[in-house]
Design an enzyme around this catalytic site. Structure first.
Site, PDB file in Angstrom:
ATOM      1  CB  SER A 450      51.276  38.998   1.262  1.00  0.00           C
ATOM      2  OG  SER A 450      51.550  37.666   0.910  1.00  0.00           O
ATOM      3  CB  CYS A 643      53.068  38.064  -4.864  1.00  0.00           C
ATOM      4  SG  CYS A 643      52.082  37.763  -3.388  1.00  0.00           S
ATOM      5  CG  ASP A 688      54.678  36.431  -0.487  1.00  0.00           C
ATOM      6  OD1 ASP A 688      54.712  35.453   0.280  1.00  0.00           O
ATOM      7  OD2 ASP A 688      54.017  37.458  -0.241  1.00  0.00           O
ATOM      8  CD1 TRP A 690      47.744  31.771  -1.392  1.00  0.00           C
ATOM      9  CD2 TRP A 690      49.293  33.382  -1.221  1.00  0.00           C
ATOM     10  NE1 TRP A 690      47.170  32.959  -1.756  1.00  0.00           N
ATOM     11  CE2 TRP A 690      48.084  33.954  -1.655  1.00  0.00           C
ATOM     12  CE3 TRP A 690      50.422  34.194  -1.047  1.00  0.00           C
ATOM     13  CZ2 TRP A 690      47.971  35.325  -1.938  1.00  0.00           C
ATOM     14  CZ3 TRP A 690      50.284  35.542  -1.315  1.00  0.00           C
ATOM     15  CH2 TRP A 690      49.078  36.101  -1.748  1.00  0.00           C
TER      16      TRP A 690
HETATM   17  P1  FAD Z   1      40.440  27.340   4.894  1.00  0.00           P
HETATM   18  O1  FAD Z   1      39.299  26.999   5.756  1.00  0.00           O
HETATM   19  O2  FAD Z   1      41.782  27.202   5.467  1.00  0.00           O
HETATM   20  O3  FAD Z   1      40.345  26.513   3.539  1.00  0.00           O
HETATM   21  C1  FAD Z   1      41.358  26.669   2.568  1.00  0.00           C
HETATM   22  C2  FAD Z   1      41.171  25.655   1.450  1.00  0.00           C
HETATM   23  O4  FAD Z   1      41.368  24.335   1.959  1.00  0.00           O
HETATM   24  C3  FAD Z   1      39.778  25.631   0.840  1.00  0.00           C
HETATM   25  O5  FAD Z   1      39.645  26.558  -0.191  1.00  0.00           O
HETATM   26  C4  FAD Z   1      39.693  24.214   0.330  1.00  0.00           C
HETATM   27  O6  FAD Z   1      40.333  24.101  -0.908  1.00  0.00           O
HETATM   28  C5  FAD Z   1      40.473  23.441   1.356  1.00  0.00           C
HETATM   29  N1  FAD Z   1      39.567  22.887   2.377  1.00  0.00           N
HETATM   30  C6  FAD Z   1      39.389  23.336   3.634  1.00  0.00           C
HETATM   31  N2  FAD Z   1      38.487  22.573   4.286  1.00  0.00           N
HETATM   32  C7  FAD Z   1      38.093  21.632   3.432  1.00  0.00           C
HETATM   33  C8  FAD Z   1      37.181  20.528   3.519  1.00  0.00           C
HETATM   34  N3  FAD Z   1      36.508  20.259   4.626  1.00  0.00           N
HETATM   35  N4  FAD Z   1      37.050  19.741   2.435  1.00  0.00           N
HETATM   36  C9  FAD Z   1      37.744  19.986   1.305  1.00  0.00           C
HETATM   37  N5  FAD Z   1      38.601  21.015   1.161  1.00  0.00           N
HETATM   38  C10 FAD Z   1      38.787  21.818   2.204  1.00  0.00           C
HETATM   39  N6  FAD Z   1      45.383  34.866   0.972  1.00  0.00           N
HETATM   40  C11 FAD Z   1      44.868  36.070   0.621  1.00  0.00           C
HETATM   41  O7  FAD Z   1      43.683  36.188   0.332  1.00  0.00           O
HETATM   42  N7  FAD Z   1      45.672  37.197   0.577  1.00  0.00           N
HETATM   43  C12 FAD Z   1      46.984  37.144   0.883  1.00  0.00           C
HETATM   44  O8  FAD Z   1      47.662  38.169   0.845  1.00  0.00           O
HETATM   45  C13 FAD Z   1      47.546  35.883   1.265  1.00  0.00           C
HETATM   46  N8  FAD Z   1      48.854  35.771   1.572  1.00  0.00           N
HETATM   47  C14 FAD Z   1      49.363  34.566   1.939  1.00  0.00           C
HETATM   48  C15 FAD Z   1      50.716  34.462   2.250  1.00  0.00           C
HETATM   49  C16 FAD Z   1      51.255  33.257   2.641  1.00  0.00           C
HETATM   50  C17 FAD Z   1      52.720  33.155   2.990  1.00  0.00           C
HETATM   51  C18 FAD Z   1      50.425  32.111   2.715  1.00  0.00           C
HETATM   52  C19 FAD Z   1      50.974  30.783   3.135  1.00  0.00           C
HETATM   53  C20 FAD Z   1      49.091  32.200   2.389  1.00  0.00           C
HETATM   54  C21 FAD Z   1      48.537  33.418   2.001  1.00  0.00           C
HETATM   55  N9  FAD Z   1      47.187  33.522   1.701  1.00  0.00           N
HETATM   56  C22 FAD Z   1      46.685  34.743   1.314  1.00  0.00           C
HETATM   57  C23 FAD Z   1      46.252  32.388   1.856  1.00  0.00           C
HETATM   58  C24 FAD Z   1      45.647  32.409   3.281  1.00  0.00           C
HETATM   59  O9  FAD Z   1      46.653  32.139   4.243  1.00  0.00           O
HETATM   60  C25 FAD Z   1      44.546  31.377   3.511  1.00  0.00           C
HETATM   61  O10 FAD Z   1      45.006  30.115   3.132  1.00  0.00           O
HETATM   62  C26 FAD Z   1      43.291  31.673   2.747  1.00  0.00           C
HETATM   63  O11 FAD Z   1      42.829  32.964   3.078  1.00  0.00           O
HETATM   64  C27 FAD Z   1      42.189  30.660   3.095  1.00  0.00           C
HETATM   65  O12 FAD Z   1      41.970  30.623   4.480  1.00  0.00           O
HETATM   66  P2  FAD Z   1      40.579  30.175   5.091  1.00  0.00           P
HETATM   67  O13 FAD Z   1      40.789  29.882   6.539  1.00  0.00           O
HETATM   68  O14 FAD Z   1      39.502  31.130   4.729  1.00  0.00           O
HETATM   69  O15 FAD Z   1      40.266  28.828   4.325  1.00  0.00           O
END
Ligand code: FAD
Length: 690
Positions: A450, A643, A688, A690
């Site tokens: 966001s 949010c 908003d 997630w």
């Molecule tokens: P990822 O690698 O994608 O992992 C995410 C989660 O998936 C993990 O915590 C875990 O629970 C699970 N996971 C992944 N891999 C494994 C595995 N091998 N085994 C078990 N579980 C697993 N985030 C913010 O910090 N700020 C924001 O403003 C924000 N806004 C958003 C707005 C929208 C519309 C949406 C959809 C999401 C938003 N998010 C926000 C969340 C963000 O998009 C990400 O999902 C978040 O930052 C995690 O991404 P990542 O790639 O670091 O983690």
């Protein structure tokens, strides 16, 4: 002798054929390469491709099409799996199709011996995914405009439906429910039940697996199919390109499309074509050492990207080197990681999900979601390629026994390479065809954030506020780490010249393919959202944003502070923020004070610190304490925004608000709920989450 006309025609044909043969791969390649032209991709209008699904199925001899509406890749992945299984087990001639790439007005001319499957994710507040908007509007229209329009209009159509949703959202699985209803209304025949997967309960994969077996059984009966012993058939051919090296200019090393490869990238920038944006500033927002939250300012002035306050920015991550190494190692490809290969679809309707020629390293680093949780069905598929019979038996058990799989894998947060390493006990998995990974793993997805700035204040500088995913898990002596947020953290560390960057973070290839991201750049695009301030700044607003949920509200308050400084009449601006402790994770504290100076009494920030007193206090408790004022503001048509955490907070806030309305207006709680529902449909209540 003179050549007669026929001779001339034959000669011309031979000449053309020869020319075509020798120019193959240059001119042809350009026309056929879907990554060649990001404009075409962006608009879904792929050059020379038909939008007529009936024609497409006929010319490619298909009798089953699986349409997907996908936002984060899961629905697309399930569609591919159904295609693969339909072909392998039942000999169906399947194809997968992106809803965005076809027209639907001739669905009524599809013969009854064909079957259409719909795999449909619901996005946000009951909305279709971006690629399904047109289909959804078409099929749910009051007056569906079919080409022949007989009665019943879709009496010939046999279909199967599965939805992907999240029960913590108000409109659970509304896409599949509404499409199913619309199809029934048009006289189409559903085969099996309309399945529903629930991401909120964390059971998506299991819901899908539990749904598909009875569905296949019903399909077998309906279409008179026969099951056969499924043998694995690769969808893609991996062709060695021995004449090329990773330094050859035509080799993709992670560049998302041809323009990026050629260095001519230009807009429109979107989900098919990222902008490589400079990061102008990045810093840590938390004082606590064990948790990280990153603020980043991304400069889009070099592009035509535009945003509005409340929109989302997509960050295109790369995989951490440590996991890329682990993956290549366990399948025995380390020595060949830089070998150049082309990936070719073995059947005309399959799409290679990245541009080639490329290297194994680039595919794994930039294009496949190698860190994600492992699908049980994929484990089943891979069992056939186990290095020994014992390992094969264990893989089959994991693949077939839901509880055993759960018990053995979930405490470890395995990704595919970690699982193969654990089950393989040191053996390498050299028998797995690489095609199986391209088919079985999701395409690496951009992550959304966001936007935490106001477009009125900084139209060409996009801020994000991201908490770094890192959690200790007892089964492992190192933390589990999220892909994109640790990538952002590594970029922040590099930008700030951190002398001891965290080793895991240090393993990301931050300079990107051919050093194209050097100087701290990150690939991004913008996604527009409906999360918007009232057009009239004098309207009061109430915002609930604990933790990183405060991100868009930083933008909202920034915007109103600027309006106030410019002399605009600004309404009451009430923000509920929560975190653990003021001294630990209270973000943007001094900025709120500056806004207060501009907005005066119009702005108030109500804080809830959950770990300061004896009792845990959350935003919803503070909201309740302000019941009287909140109810009054709502009667003045205040906009209400939530949010952050979808699973618990957003739901509880909804409940509390219904109670506040019930008490404040002397009506039943049920009536209070109805008022909130009504506010939602009138866009007075916006989420908003997630
Ligand atoms: P990822 O690698 O994608 O992992 C995410 C989660 O998936 C993990 O915590 C875990 O629970 C699970 N996971 C992944 N891999 C494994 C595995 N091998 N085994 C078990 N579980 C697993 N985030 C913010 O910090 N700020 C924001 O403003 C924000 N806004 C958003 C707005 C929208 C519309 C949406 C959809 C999401 C938003 N998010 C926000 C969340 C963000 O998009 C990400 O999902 C978040 O930052 C995690 O991404 P990542 O790639 O670091 O983690």
């Amino acid at each position: 002798a003179e050549l007669d006309t026929l001779d001339l025609v034959v000669l011309a044909a031979i000449l053309l054929g020869t020319l075509a043969y020798f120019t193959k791969g240059t001119y042809w390649g350009v026309v056929k390469d879907p990554y060649a032209n990001a404009f075409a991709n962006a608009n879904g209008a792929k050059a020379g491709r038909t939008r007529n699904i009936v024609e497409k199925m006929d010319e490619s001899s298909k009798n089953c099409v699986i349409f997907y509406g996908s936002q984060t890749g899961t629905a697309e992945d399930y569609a591919s799996r159904l295609a693969k299984e339909g072909k392998g087990r039942f000999g169906l001639e399947t194809m997968v199709a992106d809803l965005e790439e076809y027209d639907f007005d001739n669905l009524d001319t599809l013969p009854a011996d064909k079957v259409v499957m719909f795999v449909l994710a619901t996005y946000g507040e009951g909305e279709p995914t971006d690629n399904a908007v047109e289909f959804y509007e078409f099929i749910t229209a009051d007056d569906v405009a079919l080409s022949e329009g007989g009665d019943p209009a879709l009496g010939n159509l046999n279909y199967v439906a599965f939805g992907l949703g999240n029960n913590t959202y108000e409109h659970y699985n509304s896409m599949v429910r509404n499409v199913d209803k619309a199809l029934q209304k048009l006289g189409a025949h559903r085969i099996g039940d309309a399945g529903e997967g629930d991401d909120g309960a964390g059971t998506m994969e299991e819901d899908f697996l539990a749904w598909k077996d009875p569905m296949w059984a019903a399909l077998v009966t309906k279409m008179g199919l026969e099951e056969r012993e499924a043998v694995y058939e690769p969808t893609f051919d991996i062709v060695d390109r021995d004449n090329l090296t990773r330094d050859s200019p035509e080799v993709y090393l992670g560049e998302p499309n041809k323009m990026h490869l050629d260095g001519t990238a230009k807009g429109p920038f979107n989900a098919h074509n990222p902008y490589i944006a400079p990061i102008v500033d990045s810093r840590e927002l938390f004082a606590a050492k064990d948790r990280n939250c990153i603020h980043m300012d991304i400069d889009v002035s070099g592009s035509n990207l535009a945003y509005q306050t409340g929109d989302h920015i997509a960050i295109w991550p790369t995989n951490p080197g440590e996991e890329v190494d682990r993956f290549l190692d366990v399948i025995g490809l380390t020595a060949k990681r830089d070998n150049v290969i082309s990936v070719k679809a073995l059947e005309p309707t399959a799409k290679v999900p990245f541009p080639t020629p490329t290297t194994f390293d680039a595919i794994v680093r930039y294009h496949l979601e190698i860190c994600a949780p492992v699908s049980r069905q994929f484990v089943s598929t891979l069992a056939a390629f186990a290095p020994t019979d014992d390992i094969k038996a264990e893989m089959s058990r994991l693949g077939n026994d839901k509880d055993y799989f759960q018990q053995k894998t979930s405490p470890h947060f395995y990704n595919i390479a970690r699982l193969l390493a654990a089950v393989g006990k040191g053996e390498k998995w050299t028998n797995i065809p690489f095609s199986a990974f391209i088919e079985g793993l999701t395409k690496l997805q951009p992550r959304y954030y966001s936007i935490s700035s106001s477009s009125l204040v900084q139209p060409k500088k996009i801020s994000i506020t991201a908490v770094v995913e890192s959690q200790m898990i007892p089964a492992r002596d190192e933390p589990f780490r999220g892909v994109a947020t640790n990538y952002l953290m590594a970029l922040k560390q590099k930008q700030n010249g951190d002398p001891n960057p965290e080793p895991f973070g240090g393993s990301y290839e931050l300079d990107g393919p051919r050093n194209k991201y050097d100087g701290i750049h990150v690939p991004v695009h913008v996604r527009h959202s409906n999360f918007k301030l009232p057009s009239d700044p004098a309207k009061p607003i109430i915002m609930i944003g604990p933790g990183t949920g405060v991100a868009p509200f930083r933008g909202f308050v920034q915007e109103r502070a600027k309006q106030a400084r410019d002399g605009v009449d600004v309404g009451r601006t009430l923000l509920f923020f929560g975190c653990r402790k003021r001294a630990e994770d209270f973000m943007y504290e001094s900025e709120w004070e500056d806004c207060k100076k501009a907005l005066g009494d119009k702005f108030e920030m109500v804080t809830a610190f959950s770990r300061e007193g004896g009792k845990k206090v959350y935003v919803q408790h503070r909201l309740k304490e302000r019941a009287k004022e909140v109810n009054e503001l709502l009667t003045q048509k205040a906009f209400f925004y939530v949010c952050g955490d979808a699973a618990n907070m957003a739901r509880e806030v909804n409940t509390v608000l219904a109670q506040i309305i019930a008490e404040g207006r002397g009506v039943s709680e049920q009536k209070g709920e109805e008022v909130v529902k009504h506010m939602r449909s009138a866009n007075q209540y916006q989420e908003d989450v997630w």
